[in-house]
Design a protein around this motif. Structure first.
Motif, PDB file in Angstrom:
ATOM      1  N   VAL A  71      75.183  33.275  49.266  1.00  0.00           N
ATOM      2  CA  VAL A  71      75.986  33.962  48.248  1.00  0.00           C
ATOM      3  C   VAL A  71      76.762  35.105  48.896  1.00  0.00           C
ATOM      4  N   LEU A  72      78.078  35.096  48.695  1.00  0.00           N
ATOM      5  CA  LEU A  72      78.926  36.221  49.097  1.00  0.00           C
ATOM      6  C   LEU A  72      79.312  36.956  47.825  1.00  0.00           C
ATOM      7  N   ASP A  73      78.843  38.163  47.698  1.00  0.00           N
ATOM      8  CA  ASP A  73      79.047  38.955  46.491  1.00  0.00           C
ATOM      9  C   ASP A  73      80.025  40.084  46.783  1.00  0.00           C
ATOM     10  N   GLY A  74      81.287  39.860  46.454  1.00  0.00           N
ATOM     11  CA  GLY A  74      82.312  40.880  46.671  1.00  0.00           C
ATOM     12  C   GLY A  74      82.507  41.234  48.128  1.00  0.00           C
ATOM     13  N   VAL A  75      82.454  40.248  49.008  1.00  0.00           N
ATOM     14  CA  VAL A  75      82.595  40.515  50.443  1.00  0.00           C
ATOM     15  C   VAL A  75      84.085  40.705  50.783  1.00  0.00           C
ATOM     16  N   LYS A  76      84.398  41.902  51.216  1.00  0.00           N
ATOM     17  CA  LYS A  76      85.779  42.276  51.549  1.00  0.00           C
ATOM     18  C   LYS A  76      85.802  42.818  52.971  1.00  0.00           C
ATOM     19  N   ILE A  77      86.588  42.187  53.822  1.00  0.00           N
ATOM     20  CA  ILE A  77      86.668  42.590  55.233  1.00  0.00           C
ATOM     21  C   ILE A  77      88.065  43.137  55.495  1.00  0.00           C
ATOM     22  N   THR A  78      88.110  44.355  56.014  1.00  0.00           N
ATOM     23  CA  THR A  78      89.366  45.051  56.264  1.00  0.00           C
ATOM     24  C   THR A  78      89.435  45.471  57.729  1.00  0.00           C
ATOM     25  N   LEU A  79      90.607  45.330  58.321  1.00  0.00           N
ATOM     26  CA  LEU A  79      90.826  45.757  59.705  1.00  0.00           C
ATOM     27  C   LEU A  79      92.082  46.613  59.755  1.00  0.00           C
ATOM     28  N   ARG A  80      91.902  47.867  60.157  1.00  0.00           N
ATOM     29  CA  ARG A  80      93.009  48.828  60.250  1.00  0.00           C
ATOM     30  C   ARG A  80      93.825  48.880  58.950  1.00  0.00           C
ATOM     31  N   GLY A 122      80.608  44.814  50.101  1.00  0.00           N
ATOM     32  CA  GLY A 122      79.957  43.693  49.445  1.00  0.00           C
ATOM     33  C   GLY A 122      78.653  43.304  50.112  1.00  0.00           C
ATOM     34  N   SER A 123      78.055  42.238  49.607  1.00  0.00           N
ATOM     35  CA  SER A 123      76.727  41.829  50.055  1.00  0.00           C
ATOM     36  C   SER A 123      76.689  40.334  50.362  1.00  0.00           C
ATOM     37  N   VAL A 124      75.847  39.999  51.331  1.00  0.00           N
ATOM     38  CA  VAL A 124      75.581  38.598  51.659  1.00  0.00           C
ATOM     39  C   VAL A 124      74.117  38.320  51.355  1.00  0.00           C
ATOM     40  N   TRP A 125      73.877  37.285  50.563  1.00  0.00           N
ATOM     41  CA  TRP A 125      72.522  36.899  50.171  1.00  0.00           C
ATOM     42  C   TRP A 125      72.242  35.483  50.658  1.00  0.00           C
ATOM     43  N   LEU A 126      71.036  35.267  51.106  1.00  0.00           N
ATOM     44  CA  LEU A 126      70.633  33.936  51.540  1.00  0.00           C
ATOM     45  C   LEU A 126      69.233  33.653  51.013  1.00  0.00           C
ATOM     46  N   SER A 127      69.127  32.615  50.203  1.00  0.00           N
ATOM     47  CA  SER A 127      67.852  32.239  49.579  1.00  0.00           C
ATOM     48  C   SER A 127      67.229  33.418  48.829  1.00  0.00           C
ATOM     49  N   GLY A 128      68.077  34.198  48.137  1.00  0.00           N
ATOM     50  CA  GLY A 128      67.606  35.327  47.348  1.00  0.00           C
ATOM     51  C   GLY A 128      67.301  36.576  48.143  1.00  0.00           C
ATOM     52  N   LEU A 164      91.573  41.294  55.266  1.00  0.00           N
ATOM     53  CA  LEU A 164      91.569  39.954  55.838  1.00  0.00           C
ATOM     54  C   LEU A 164      91.063  38.928  54.841  1.00  0.00           C
ATOM     55  N   CYS A 165      89.984  39.270  54.123  1.00  0.00           N
ATOM     56  CA  CYS A 165      89.467  38.360  53.099  1.00  0.00           C
ATOM     57  C   CYS A 165      88.716  39.159  52.047  1.00  0.00           C
ATOM     58  N   ASP A 166      88.675  38.606  50.858  1.00  0.00           N
ATOM     59  CA  ASP A 166      88.014  39.247  49.718  1.00  0.00           C
ATOM     60  C   ASP A 166      87.437  38.112  48.882  1.00  0.00           C
ATOM     61  N   LEU A 167      86.115  37.880  49.008  1.00  0.00           N
ATOM     62  CA  LEU A 167      85.524  36.668  48.443  1.00  0.00           C
ATOM     63  C   LEU A 167      84.280  36.926  47.607  1.00  0.00           C
ATOM     64  N   ASP A 168      84.195  36.181  46.514  1.00  0.00           N
ATOM     65  CA  ASP A 168      82.952  35.970  45.783  1.00  0.00           C
ATOM     66  C   ASP A 168      82.705  34.472  45.837  1.00  0.00           C
TER      67      ASP A 168
END
Length: 223
Positions: free
Chosen positions: A14-23, A69-75, A27-31
């Motif tokens: 689970v990708l919960d509001g994962v936002k990656i920014t460089l300078r 954001g947060s990354v979840w794996l198997s809870g 780059l990406c903003d995913l749920d």
């Protein structure tokens, strides 16, 4: 995409509001939820953040990126865990086999420490080679293998580490068309059999369509 509801209770990756920014550029903003046994594809131009996202998930993203954001794996939330504690396996376009180890040695290297006893560990290696169609190859030098054989050993090494999720970073791109199709089918089959949530990065539409799963296009940096 809408936020993920109760990510801790969701199975899979689970990708919960994962936002990656460089300078200052996003780059990406995913749920996203990748269910056990499902294969989700990420596509987009170079620099769109695809490999950066995989690096963040497995804990190897280089310094300099801002991540929310947060990354979840198997809870289990894995953001702050060391890479070796995340239970995430990743397969690259290069097989990265250790040249100083035999084929069996490469596979045994990945076995978790709780698998005890030389006989038991050897049995696990031999089972993996049989699944890969490489029975009897344990003593071989990796340099003597074909590209397709090396790719299969690389996959089995990842799977022997007992991951709870599988990341694929263009692992088929160096193979010719026939081998690419065969190896791709083998990888997807193993991911489904082991019920691994799988996230694949590719530039090839054939790879994406072969999954039969969701395809997400990242469009590149946004100021």
């Amino acid at each position: 995409m809408p936020p993920v509801e109760n990510p801790q209770s969701r199975k899979g990756l689970v990708l919960d509001g994962v936002k990656i920014t460089l300078r200052g550029r996003v780059l990406c903003d995913l749920d996203l939820v990748v269910a056990p046994g499902a294969i989700v594809t990420l596509m987009g131009p170079s620099g769109a953040g695809k490999s950066s996202l995989l690096g963040h998930i497995c804990g190897t993203l280089e310094p300099g990126f801002d991540v929310q954001g947060s990354v979840w794996l198997s809870g289990r939330k894995i953001n702050d865990l060391a890479p070796q504690d995340r239970q995430v396996g990743i397969l690259f376009q290069d097989d990265l086999l250790f040249p100083h180890l035999s084929v069996g040695g490469n596979l045994a290297f990945a076995l978790p420490g709780d698998i005890k006893g030389a006989g038991h560990r050897r049995e696990k290696v031999e089972q993996a080679l049989e699944i890969a169609g490489l029975a009897g190859f344990a003593g071989r030098d990796p340099a003597t293998l074909s590209g397709g054989q090396r790719a299969r050993v690389a996959l089995m090494r990842v799977l022997l580490s007992s991951p709870s999720a599988l990341l694929l970073d263009e692992p088929f791109s160096r193979l010719d068309a026939k081998l690419r199709s065969q190896f791709r089918e083998f990888v997807f089959d193993q991911a489904r059999k082991q019920q691994l949530p799988t996230l694949m990065v590719t530039h090839d539409p054939d790879d994406a369509s072969a999954t039969g799963g969701e395809i997400i296009t990242l469009n590149g940096p946004v100021a």
